[in-house]
Design an enzyme around this catalytic site. Structure first.
Site, PDB file in Angstrom:
ATOM      1  N   HIS A 139      -6.199  -5.908   2.603  1.00 29.44           N
ATOM      2  CA  HIS A 139      -5.231  -4.848   2.873  1.00 29.44           C
ATOM      3  C   HIS A 139      -4.859  -4.843   4.350  1.00 29.44           C
ATOM      4  CE1 HIS A 139      -5.658  -2.590  -1.025  1.00 29.44           C
ATOM      5  NE2 HIS A 139      -6.618  -3.502  -1.102  1.00 29.44           N
TER       6      HIS A 139
ATOM      7  N   CYS B 238       0.847  -1.195   0.000  1.00 27.92           N
ATOM      8  CA  CYS B 238       0.000   0.000   0.000  1.00 27.92           C
ATOM      9  C   CYS B 238       0.883   1.246   0.000  1.00 27.92           C
ATOM     10  CB  CYS B 238      -0.889  -0.031   1.243  1.00 27.92           C
ATOM     11  SG  CYS B 238      -1.677   1.532   1.651  1.00 27.92           S
ATOM     12  N   GLU B 239       0.671   2.128  -0.947  1.00 24.80           N
ATOM     13  CA  GLU B 239       1.518   3.316  -1.020  1.00 24.80           C
ATOM     14  C   GLU B 239       1.203   4.334   0.071  1.00 24.80           C
ATOM     15  OE1 GLU B 239      -0.485   6.306  -4.284  1.00 24.80           O
ATOM     16  OE2 GLU B 239       0.798   4.709  -5.040  1.00 24.80           O
ATOM     17  N   HIS B 240       0.090   4.163   0.771  1.00 20.95           N
ATOM     18  CA  HIS B 240      -0.255   5.094   1.844  1.00 20.95           C
ATOM     19  C   HIS B 240       0.396   4.736   3.174  1.00 20.95           C
ATOM     20  CE1 HIS B 240      -4.094   5.854  -0.652  1.00 20.95           C
ATOM     21  NE2 HIS B 240      -3.147   6.699  -0.996  1.00 20.95           N
ATOM     22  N   HIS B 241       0.608   3.425   3.422  1.00 23.49           N
ATOM     23  CA  HIS B 241       1.136   2.998   4.721  1.00 23.49           C
ATOM     24  C   HIS B 241       2.368   2.098   4.611  1.00 23.49           C
ATOM     25  CE1 HIS B 241      -3.235   3.748   5.343  1.00 23.49           C
ATOM     26  NE2 HIS B 241      -2.747   4.449   6.355  1.00 23.49           N
TER      27      HIS B 241
ATOM     28  N   GLN C  17      -4.590  -0.691  -5.285  1.00 25.69           N
ATOM     29  CA  GLN C  17      -5.235  -1.806  -5.971  1.00 25.69           C
ATOM     30  C   GLN C  17      -5.917  -1.341  -7.252  1.00 25.69           C
ATOM     31  OE1 GLN C  17      -7.556  -4.399  -3.465  1.00 25.69           O
ATOM     32  NE2 GLN C  17      -8.892  -4.997  -5.148  1.00 25.69           N
TER      33      GLN C  17
ATOM     34  N   CYS D  65      -3.415  -2.643   5.952  1.00 23.20           N
ATOM     35  CA  CYS D  65      -3.673  -1.351   6.597  1.00 23.20           C
ATOM     36  C   CYS D  65      -5.075  -1.308   7.198  1.00 23.20           C
ATOM     37  CB  CYS D  65      -3.452  -0.189   5.626  1.00 23.20           C
ATOM     38  SG  CYS D  65      -4.432  -0.264   4.123  1.00 23.20           S
TER      39      CYS D  65
END
Length: 189
Positions: free
Chosen positions: A148, A78-81, A120, A150
């Protein structure tokens, strides 16, 4: 794209360990920065690859019906976390003029798109777009189902929750019968 800097990755992991209050010189953590750096090299190897490259080689076969490879396992971050998400992709297309790709190439395109800090939704559309551009099929339909971490290990903490994304290109954008056919094939064991 820029090559990965192993030394910088090791330094960053050491700094993270120190920032969370750990001692990076204790026995169990001595090799952790090196191991994480090597893992990141592998996990993010898709940054220097393009999913379209797998469709440079095609075959000509007298086949103009659905080609579906389902349950392609993948792992991404995940590019956010920067925590993993993982699941399966189902990739279908209808060849035009008998132009088909090797079956393994569908799985390789998914893997390459997944091996980078990612969303995704982007994996789903980038594989579909690559296939449309390089194979020029009548249509592409992709479904990705993933869990996910996250959402599992932080935040809402809902293990087992699945996210499903779909992309329809070409004939699948407007043909409900063709879409229903793919969904039926995916559901069969």
């Amino acid at each position: 794209m820029k090559e990965q800097d192993i030394n910088k990755l090791e330094q960053a992991v050491t700094m993270i360990l120190e920032a969370i209050g750990e001692d990076p010189t204790r026995e169990g953590l001595l090799e952790t920065p090196k191991r994480v750096a090597k893992m990141y090299q592998e996990v993010f190897e898709g940054l220097n690859k393009d999913p379209r490259e797998y469709f440079d080689t095609v075959f000509h076969e007298n086949h103009d019906e659905v080609v579906l490879v389902k349950d392609i396992p993948f792992y991404s971050m995940c590019e956010h976390h920067l925590v993993p998400f993982f699941g399966v992709a189902h990739v279908a297309y209808i060849p035009r003029n008998g132009v088909v790709a090797g079956l393994s190439k569908l799985a390789r395109a998914v893997e390459t798109a997944a091996r980078r800090p990612q969303l995704q939704e982007r994996i789903t559309s980038s594989v579909a777009d690559a296939m449309m551009e390089k194979l020029n099929p009548h249509g592409v339909y992709i479904i990705i189902e993933a869990e996910h971490m996250c959402m599992t290990m932080r935040g809402i903490k809902k293990p087992g929750a699945k996210t499903i994304t779909t992309v329809a290109r070409g004939i699948y954008e407007h043909d409900d019968v063709k879409r229903a056919e793919i969904l039926s094939l995916i559901r069969t064991n």
